[in-house]
Design an enzyme around this catalytic site. Structure first.
Site, short mmCIF file in Angstrom:
data_model
loop_
_atom_site.label_atom_id
_atom_site.label_comp_id
_atom_site.label_asym_id
_atom_site.label_seq_id
_atom_site.Cartn_x
_atom_site.Cartn_y
_atom_site.Cartn_z
CE LYS A 287 -4.22 -1.70 2.12
NZ LYS A 287 -5.17 -1.60 3.20
CD GLU A 299 -7.32 16.99 0.71
OE1 GLU A 299 -7.96 17.65 -0.12
OE2 GLU A 299 -7.63 16.91 1.92
CG ASP A 325 -8.11 0.74 3.27
OD1 ASP A 325 -9.00 -0.04 2.89
OD2 ASP A 325 -6.90 0.44 3.27
CB ALA A 355 -5.29 -0.81 8.32
NE ARG A 375 4.20 -6.46 17.69
CZ ARG A 375 4.13 -7.45 16.83
NH1 ARG A 375 3.76 -8.64 17.23
NH2 ARG A 375 4.40 -7.25 15.55
CB THR A 376 6.85 -1.48 17.22
OG1 THR A 376 6.75 -2.89 16.99
CG2 THR A 376 8.27 -1.02 17.02
N GLY A 463 -15.26 -5.61 10.87
CA GLY A 463 -14.41 -5.28 9.73
C GLY A 463 -15.07 -5.54 8.38
P1 NAP Z 1 0.42 -3.81 8.65
O1 NAP Z 1 0.76 -2.54 7.95
O2 NAP Z 1 1.29 -5.00 8.45
O3 NAP Z 1 0.37 -3.45 10.23
C1 NAP Z 1 0.18 -4.45 11.17
C2 NAP Z 1 -0.05 -3.83 12.55
O4 NAP Z 1 -0.43 -4.90 13.42
C3 NAP Z 1 1.19 -3.20 13.15
O5 NAP Z 1 0.80 -2.09 13.93
C4 NAP Z 1 1.74 -4.32 14.04
O6 NAP Z 1 2.48 -3.88 15.16
C5 NAP Z 1 0.46 -4.91 14.56
N1 NAP Z 1 0.57 -6.29 15.01
C6 NAP Z 1 0.81 -7.38 14.26
N2 NAP Z 1 0.83 -8.48 15.05
C7 NAP Z 1 0.59 -8.05 16.32
C8 NAP Z 1 0.49 -8.72 17.56
N3 NAP Z 1 0.65 -10.04 17.64
N4 NAP Z 1 0.22 -8.01 18.66
C9 NAP Z 1 0.06 -6.66 18.58
N5 NAP Z 1 0.15 -5.97 17.43
C10 NAP Z 1 0.41 -6.66 16.30
O7 NAP Z 1 -1.06 -4.30 8.29
P2 NAP Z 1 -2.31 -3.38 7.90
O8 NAP Z 1 -2.33 -3.10 6.44
O9 NAP Z 1 -2.34 -2.23 8.81
O10 NAP Z 1 -3.53 -4.39 8.16
C11 NAP Z 1 -3.88 -4.75 9.48
C12 NAP Z 1 -5.20 -5.53 9.47
O11 NAP Z 1 -6.26 -4.71 8.99
C13 NAP Z 1 -5.18 -6.75 8.57
O12 NAP Z 1 -5.80 -7.82 9.26
C14 NAP Z 1 -6.03 -6.35 7.38
O13 NAP Z 1 -6.68 -7.46 6.76
C15 NAP Z 1 -7.03 -5.43 8.06
N6 NAP Z 1 -7.65 -4.50 7.10
C16 NAP Z 1 -9.00 -4.53 6.98
C17 NAP Z 1 -9.62 -3.66 6.09
C18 NAP Z 1 -11.11 -3.71 5.93
O14 NAP Z 1 -11.62 -3.23 4.89
N7 NAP Z 1 -11.85 -4.23 6.89
C19 NAP Z 1 -8.87 -2.75 5.34
C20 NAP Z 1 -7.48 -2.72 5.52
C21 NAP Z 1 -6.87 -3.60 6.40
P3 NAP Z 1 4.08 -3.65 15.06
O15 NAP Z 1 4.24 -2.27 14.48
O16 NAP Z 1 4.53 -3.76 16.46
O17 NAP Z 1 4.64 -4.71 14.18
#
Ligand code: NAP
Length: 495
Positions: A287, A299, A325, A355, A375-376, A463
């Site tokens: 992304k 924007e 999103d 996200a 977490r981080t 979600g």
């Molecule tokens: P991403 O950029 O990889 O970010 C992942 C986030 O999750 C980071 O903040 C990470 O923390 C945290 N994380 C991962 N494992 C963890 C754990 N075990 N304990 C605590 N924190 C944890 O992913 P993303 O694009 O943001 O997507 C995240 C989720 O949103 C996915 O499941 C995705 O399918 C969902 N999503 C849904 C929609 C929808 O339309 N409903 C749209 C977009 C995304 P760290 O920084 O510490 O690694």
């Protein structure tokens, strides 16, 4: 238009017949994979085609070529000679084995030879040359199947197919990166694609024939079909095909939406036109890089720093990036607040990934006082500093901040998602029961975090609501047409 061939990988002929009958409406021919059958079935192989009302390919795939047969070349020949007494229309012959008796039998019985090579590790550098030299006679059909290691391989194999001089050929990309060659064989000049319905996929990347036909519109695809899809890695689990493909069907559009597992978005976007791609969803981990690669953006993309939608402008010859999103996230929240007369003043966003960036942007824009807990902690800090808002790691300070920002708790981490090794991103957080909890993970719809919130008495938003809303908006960007998923789609279609 390419044909769909069902590979039969059961252990008995009877089981294969059952599988075939069940999938008959979706396929044009089938392949009897002798290498998966019990040896007791071998004397009856020749009877199989008589019991079937479509063309059958007879295949005994050797172990070295990705099959299950480990016998000698002599045994290979004996088994096929015995099978080919029956009215098979095709036989798949391994190009590395010399089988003059079988070739003679095929000529006598008018059986077409598919001369195949399977590269189970990679697409070889001389792939075009291999394909060129495969057929040993004018009636033979060459088949080249290669394990693809990434995006560049996908385009290289498709080009080999398109540039070949053969009028009939079969081109298959194996593995996740090869899935587009199975769903869009027309762009590889391949006359056939294979599917498996049984418990054992006949080759890596095989899909179910019903899914290929009903979801991925296999039988309608021609070179005129507009192609849409999703780039990410991994991406085969995506629910977006179940939003867009039924939308195309309802609007009677000649279009299809497929997964494009992608490890190099820059390369993909540069050459996507070779698959007639007109629009893309973008998911993890591309992304942010897609937003950097594409120069034209709205924007929201500029401010969030990530995009989830790309459209191709044919006239200008360039991509345009959007972020649905953020608006998809806001729509269910606004509807809930309207319906329940709720006002959100303060909110906590758990997570600081791609996200979360869209969620924080949306909430700040809506004048909600937001804090970010991740977490981080330095990732939380970096995102928070962009907006001048509070942040913390998942510690005492974080708990205190979240308690103070609990009109709305948004869970944006991937913890709780199917396949994730962690159920609950923040077990230390205890719900008071008065929070509105918004989970953006959508597989499963009810994550352990959300169930815990519900048990504590919180109102919840799921979600799948966000997924649907961002999908509707994406569909509009792709086609200029409106979709109302909640009203028009059944639950079975979406899950
Ligand atoms: P991403 O950029 O990889 O970010 C992942 C986030 O999750 C980071 O903040 C990470 O923390 C945290 N994380 C991962 N494992 C963890 C754990 N075990 N304990 C605590 N924190 C944890 O992913 P993303 O694009 O943001 O997507 C995240 C989720 O949103 C996915 O499941 C995705 O399918 C969902 N999503 C849904 C929609 C929808 O339309 N409903 C749209 C977009 C995304 P760290 O920084 O510490 O690694």
């Amino acid at each position: 238009m390419a044909q769909l061939c069902l590979s039969l990988t059961e252990n008995t002929l009877a089981e294969n017949l059952k599988l075939l009958r069940k999938n008959r409406p979706y396929i044009d021919c089938c392949e009897l994979r002798i290498d998966y059958l019990h040896e007791e079935e071998y004397p009856s192989l020749y009877t199989f085609p008589e019991q079937v009302d479509l063309p059958v390919v007879c295949t005994l795939r050797r172990y070295e070529e990705g099959g299950a047969f480990k016998g000698s070349a002599r045994r290979y020949s004996e088994i096929l000679l015995s099978a080919l007494r029956g009215p098979f229309q095709f036989v798949d012959l391994d190009a590395k084995v010399s089988v003059p008796e079988i070739e003679a039998q095929c000529t006598g019985k008018n059986i077409t030879i598919i001369r195949s090579r399977h590269f189970v590790l990679e697409l070889p550098a001389n792939g075009a040359d291999v394909l060129e030299k495969l057929p040993r006679g004018a009636r033979e059909i060459p088949k080249l199947a290669c394990q693809l290691q990434g995006t560049e391989d996908l385009f290289r194999l498709a080009r080999i197919g398109r540039n070949s001089r053969h009028t009939k050929q079969i081109i298959i990309g194996m593995g996740a990166f090869g899935v587009p060659t199975r769903l869009l064989p027309v762009w590889c000049n391949s006359m056939l694609s294979y599917a498996t319905a049984g418990p054992v996929p006949a080759a890596p990347g095989h899909l179910d024939p019903r899914k290929m036909t009903e979801t991925f519109r296999f039988k309608q695809i021609t070179k005129n079909t507009d192609v849409f899809g999703i780039i990410g890695n991994p991406v085969l689990h995506s629910r977006s095909p179940y939003i867009h493909n039924p939308g195309f069907a309802r609007q009677k559009l000649d279009a299809v939406y497929i997964p494009f597992p992608t490890d190099d978005p820059q390369f993909f976007l540069r050459y996507a036109g070779e698959f007639n791609v007109k629009g893309l969803s973008v998911t993890v981990p591309h992304k942010e890089s897609a937003a950097r690669i594409v120069e034209l953006h709205d924007e929201a993309v500029r401010d969030i720093g990530s995009c989830n939608t790309l459209t191709w402008d044919d006239k200008e010859g360039e991509w345009k990036a959007y972020n649905t999103d953020y608006s998809g996230f806001m729509a269910p929240l606004k509807a809930f607040c309207r319906e329940h007369g709720k006002r959100i003043s303060k909110g906590t966003v758990i997570g600081a990934g791609g996200a979360a960036r869209a969620v924080v942007y949306a909430l700040v824009k809506a004048k909600v006082e937001v804090c970010i807990i991740n977490r981080t902690s330095d990732k939380a800090q970096r995102l928070a500093e962009q907006y001048g808002i509070f942040w913390s790691g998942m510690n005492e300070e974080g708990l205190r901040l979240a308690q103070d920002h609990r009109d709305l708790i948004v869970q944006t981490t991937s913890a709780g998602m199917k396949g994730s090794d962690c159920d609950d991103p923040w077990p230390d957080y205890r719900f008071s029961g008065d929070e509105l909890v918004y989970e953006i993970v959508y597989t499963p719809v009810y994550t352990p975090f959300l169930i815990r919130a519900q048990k504590a008495g919180c109102s919840v938003l799921t979600g799948d609501m966000m997924l649907q809303k961002q999908g509707e908006e994406q569909f509009f960007l792709f086609t200029g047409k409106q979709l109302n998923i909640e009203e028009e789609y059944s639950k079975e279609e979406l899950l």
